[in-house]
Design a protein around this motif. Sequence first.
Motif, PDB file in Angstrom:
ATOM      1  N   VAL A 160      30.896  59.426  29.233  1.00  0.00           N
ATOM      2  CA  VAL A 160      30.741  58.452  30.310  1.00  0.00           C
ATOM      3  C   VAL A 160      29.667  58.970  31.248  1.00  0.00           C
ATOM      4  O   VAL A 160      29.786  60.078  31.794  1.00  0.00           O
ATOM      5  N   TYR A 161      28.619  58.188  31.429  1.00  0.00           N
ATOM      6  CA  TYR A 161      27.521  58.568  32.328  1.00  0.00           C
ATOM      7  C   TYR A 161      27.667  57.803  33.630  1.00  0.00           C
ATOM      8  O   TYR A 161      27.759  56.568  33.637  1.00  0.00           O
ATOM      9  N   THR A 162      27.685  58.527  34.745  1.00  0.00           N
ATOM     10  CA  THR A 162      27.924  57.879  36.035  1.00  0.00           C
ATOM     11  C   THR A 162      27.134  58.556  37.144  1.00  0.00           C
ATOM     12  O   THR A 162      26.844  59.752  37.077  1.00  0.00           O
ATOM     13  N   MET A 163      26.787  57.781  38.173  1.00  0.00           N
ATOM     14  CA  MET A 163      26.135  58.283  39.389  1.00  0.00           C
ATOM     15  C   MET A 163      27.012  57.898  40.572  1.00  0.00           C
ATOM     16  O   MET A 163      26.807  56.853  41.194  1.00  0.00           O
ATOM     17  N   PRO A 164      27.994  58.703  40.920  1.00  0.00           N
ATOM     18  CA  PRO A 164      28.931  58.302  41.976  1.00  0.00           C
ATOM     19  C   PRO A 164      28.364  58.392  43.389  1.00  0.00           C
ATOM     20  O   PRO A 164      28.903  57.750  44.297  1.00  0.00           O
ATOM     21  N   SER A 165      27.308  59.180  43.606  1.00  0.00           N
ATOM     22  CA  SER A 165      26.739  59.322  44.946  1.00  0.00           C
ATOM     23  C   SER A 165      25.346  58.724  44.996  1.00  0.00           C
ATOM     24  O   SER A 165      24.469  59.124  44.212  1.00  0.00           O
ATOM     25  N   PHE A 166      25.148  57.745  45.903  1.00  0.00           N
ATOM     26  CA  PHE A 166      23.831  57.135  46.128  1.00  0.00           C
ATOM     27  C   PHE A 166      23.248  56.617  44.812  1.00  0.00           C
ATOM     28  O   PHE A 166      22.119  56.920  44.428  1.00  0.00           O
ATOM     29  N   HIS A 167      24.065  55.836  44.152  1.00  0.00           N
ATOM     30  CA  HIS A 167      23.768  55.313  42.817  1.00  0.00           C
ATOM     31  C   HIS A 167      22.376  54.687  42.735  1.00  0.00           C
ATOM     32  O   HIS A 167      21.944  53.977  43.644  1.00  0.00           O
ATOM     33  N   ASN A 168      21.687  54.984  41.674  1.00  0.00           N
ATOM     34  CA  ASN A 168      20.395  54.360  41.374  1.00  0.00           C
ATOM     35  C   ASN A 168      20.621  53.305  40.290  1.00  0.00           C
ATOM     36  O   ASN A 168      21.023  53.659  39.187  1.00  0.00           O
ATOM     37  N   PRO A 169      20.424  52.007  40.611  1.00  0.00           N
ATOM     38  CA  PRO A 169      19.603  51.475  41.688  1.00  0.00           C
ATOM     39  C   PRO A 169      20.363  50.946  42.913  1.00  0.00           C
ATOM     40  O   PRO A 169      19.730  50.561  43.883  1.00  0.00           O
ATOM     41  N   THR A 170      21.687  50.867  42.876  1.00  0.00           N
ATOM     42  CA  THR A 170      22.374  50.078  43.902  1.00  0.00           C
ATOM     43  C   THR A 170      22.539  50.808  45.228  1.00  0.00           C
ATOM     44  O   THR A 170      22.748  50.166  46.261  1.00  0.00           O
ATOM     45  N   GLY A 171      22.501  52.138  45.227  1.00  0.00           N
ATOM     46  CA  GLY A 171      22.745  52.895  46.447  1.00  0.00           C
ATOM     47  C   GLY A 171      24.214  53.097  46.766  1.00  0.00           C
ATOM     48  O   GLY A 171      24.556  53.745  47.753  1.00  0.00           O
ATOM     49  N   VAL A 172      25.130  52.570  45.941  1.00  0.00           N
ATOM     50  CA  VAL A 172      26.578  52.650  46.198  1.00  0.00           C
ATOM     51  C   VAL A 172      27.059  54.095  46.063  1.00  0.00           C
ATOM     52  O   VAL A 172      26.655  54.827  45.160  1.00  0.00           O
ATOM     53  N   THR A 173      27.958  54.494  46.953  1.00  0.00           N
ATOM     54  CA  THR A 173      28.668  55.770  46.859  1.00  0.00           C
ATOM     55  C   THR A 173      30.151  55.473  46.699  1.00  0.00           C
ATOM     56  O   THR A 173      30.740  54.757  47.511  1.00  0.00           O
ATOM     57  N   THR A 174      30.752  56.005  45.646  1.00  0.00           N
ATOM     58  CA  THR A 174      32.163  55.718  45.385  1.00  0.00           C
ATOM     59  C   THR A 174      33.056  56.579  46.269  1.00  0.00           C
ATOM     60  O   THR A 174      32.682  57.674  46.702  1.00  0.00           O
ATOM     61  N   GLY A 175      34.270  56.081  46.522  1.00  0.00           N
ATOM     62  CA  GLY A 175      35.229  56.780  47.361  1.00  0.00           C
ATOM     63  C   GLY A 175      36.053  57.789  46.583  1.00  0.00           C
ATOM     64  O   GLY A 175      35.979  57.886  45.349  1.00  0.00           O
ATOM     65  N   GLN A 176      36.883  58.534  47.315  1.00  0.00           N
ATOM     66  CA  GLN A 176      37.698  59.588  46.716  1.00  0.00           C
ATOM     67  C   GLN A 176      38.655  59.030  45.665  1.00  0.00           C
ATOM     68  O   GLN A 176      38.791  59.586  44.574  1.00  0.00           O
ATOM     69  N   GLU A 177      39.340  57.940  45.961  1.00  0.00           N
ATOM     70  CA  GLU A 177      40.302  57.384  45.004  1.00  0.00           C
ATOM     71  C   GLU A 177      39.611  56.942  43.729  1.00  0.00           C
ATOM     72  O   GLU A 177      40.133  57.127  42.625  1.00  0.00           O
ATOM     73  N   HIS A 178      38.436  56.342  43.881  1.00  0.00           N
ATOM     74  CA  HIS A 178      37.679  55.902  42.698  1.00  0.00           C
ATOM     75  C   HIS A 178      37.343  57.105  41.826  1.00  0.00           C
ATOM     76  O   HIS A 178      37.494  57.056  40.590  1.00  0.00           O
ATOM     77  N   ARG A 179      36.902  58.190  42.428  1.00  0.00           N
ATOM     78  CA  ARG A 179      36.519  59.378  41.665  1.00  0.00           C
ATOM     79  C   ARG A 179      37.723  60.001  40.971  1.00  0.00           C
ATOM     80  O   ARG A 179      37.630  60.455  39.821  1.00  0.00           O
ATOM     81  N   GLU A 180      38.847  60.028  41.678  1.00  0.00           N
ATOM     82  CA  GLU A 180      40.056  60.587  41.076  1.00  0.00           C
ATOM     83  C   GLU A 180      40.497  59.779  39.861  1.00  0.00           C
ATOM     84  O   GLU A 180      40.875  60.346  38.822  1.00  0.00           O
ATOM     85  N   ARG A 181      40.448  58.459  39.970  1.00  0.00           N
ATOM     86  CA  ARG A 181      40.892  57.634  38.848  1.00  0.00           C
ATOM     87  C   ARG A 181      39.909  57.731  37.680  1.00  0.00           C
ATOM     88  O   ARG A 181      40.326  57.789  36.517  1.00  0.00           O
ATOM     89  N   LEU A 182      38.619  57.768  37.976  1.00  0.00           N
ATOM     90  CA  LEU A 182      37.623  57.950  36.914  1.00  0.00           C
ATOM     91  C   LEU A 182      37.900  59.226  36.138  1.00  0.00           C
ATOM     92  O   LEU A 182      37.925  59.237  34.891  1.00  0.00           O
ATOM     93  N   LEU A 183      38.125  60.321  36.854  1.00  0.00           N
ATOM     94  CA  LEU A 183      38.388  61.601  36.204  1.00  0.00           C
ATOM     95  C   LEU A 183      39.688  61.550  35.405  1.00  0.00           C
ATOM     96  O   LEU A 183      39.761  62.053  34.274  1.00  0.00           O
TER      97      LEU A 183
END
Length: 497
Positions: free
Chosen positions: A272-295
């Motif tokens: 799984v390839y992901t950019m959770p911080s300052f996503h390119n191109p959208t600029g979105v940064t995911t929150g703590q809960e999102h990161r925990e569930r992804l992992l």
Amino acid sequence: MLGVTIDGSSEIPAYRQICRQVMALVDEGILPPGHRMPPSRALGPDLGVHRSTIVRVYAELRALGYVESRSGSYTTVRGRERIPTARAAASTGAIPAPTAIDWDQAVRPGVHDLPALSHLEPRLAGHGSEVIDMGSLSADPSLAPDRELRRCMREVLSSSGGAALDYGDPGGSGHLREILARRMARHGVAAAADEVVVTAGAQHALDLLLRYLTTPDDVVVVEAPTYRLMHPLLELHRLRALEIPMLDDGMDLDGLERGLSAGGRENNPRLVYTMPSFHNPTGVTTGQEHRERLLMLCERYGVPVVEDGYVEEMKYTGQEVLPVKSMDSGGIVLYVGTLSKIMSPGLRVGWITAPRRAAAHLAGLLYASSLSGNTLAQATVAAFCSRGAFEAYLRRIHRVYRRRMGALLDSLEAHMPPRVRWTRPRGGYTVWLTLPEGAAPEDIVAARAAANGVIVSPGRAFFGRRPARSHLRLSIACVDEAVIDEGCRRLGAELSG
């Protein structure tokens, strides 16, 4: 004497004209093997050139295998296998003929789908300093710490005794790996130096990881949209992309779970390839809960996560969220970092933070493909960071980019027509515009903006499949706040027209 003539008005040098004609006479059998060539002292005056020109001609023909000669003997036409015309033509400066190999058929699958170099970034002609470049994602060269880097490089060269010009450790400079491990610790990632592998930028790191983890026809999960050179990489490696939509808070994790649970070797994603911080191109940064569930999802299904932290350092506002790698107790996250997007693209210094065994494998792959990285660049960066210059540089550019991002968001509010939506990033360089239904196609909008002196990136380039809506990516990487408002005004006029 030979039936050779020289065109004095031609831009092609005389010796090349003579070479070309003699080769044609040999190839056509008019000059057969064993034919005695005129002496240079006789042929030169006959053609109206200096003897040295004929000496050069015969030397060229010998190198190409057309003639042979022995000391004190005549030069004669050599019996030979026919050399493909393109090789001979290229050696004499002629326009190459079709080669003996069809290179369109010889290349590996996927190469044809790579983007042409001329199409990687929009370019304008004739606008000069009037161009407002809101498309580039390269670090701003006007902000580069070039003086300090030059000083560091001179010190490295004077103190290393030549070691900085030799091959280095395939995994990277030991000193730099220690520095990068300490930087990862600042972001909550506990990593030893031997769990860091230095690469030639993030793009090289991603290519290396795909070679390490996948085989042709494997499935790779990517966000939609995603880093636009990820899809060409997947195509090069003959991999299939499973695109999971980006929502307002990051990758659609319900969609990811459906993709991971599809079952069967043919459909199980390899990573799984992901950019959770300052996503390119959208600029979105995911929150703590999102990161925990992804992992949690990737641990449950045993799928490695490639976390792209290409501008992890570039946070301007809001609460800090640590990388997914910081929570990686199971050792499934491979973190990619780079200095290219922060300091200077030409340095080509990036890294992978991985479990120790994986890092050893990756270093072995690097050794097999390139022996070692750029030891001088790595030593220079290590010296730069050791003296605290990197921290000072970060503080300086944070002030600059915080102002730029604020100027961009304010200008969008002032100039965008109704129903155009955009993200509000907390860091990084990019803002993602979503155009309303019924708007002109994004490529037409981008072309019209370019004609008006503003470069923007059409959203289509960031998807594998054409999206349902039109988007534009705006970047503050190389545009000063003094012109951001004018760029948004011009773009807003195009979208309103």
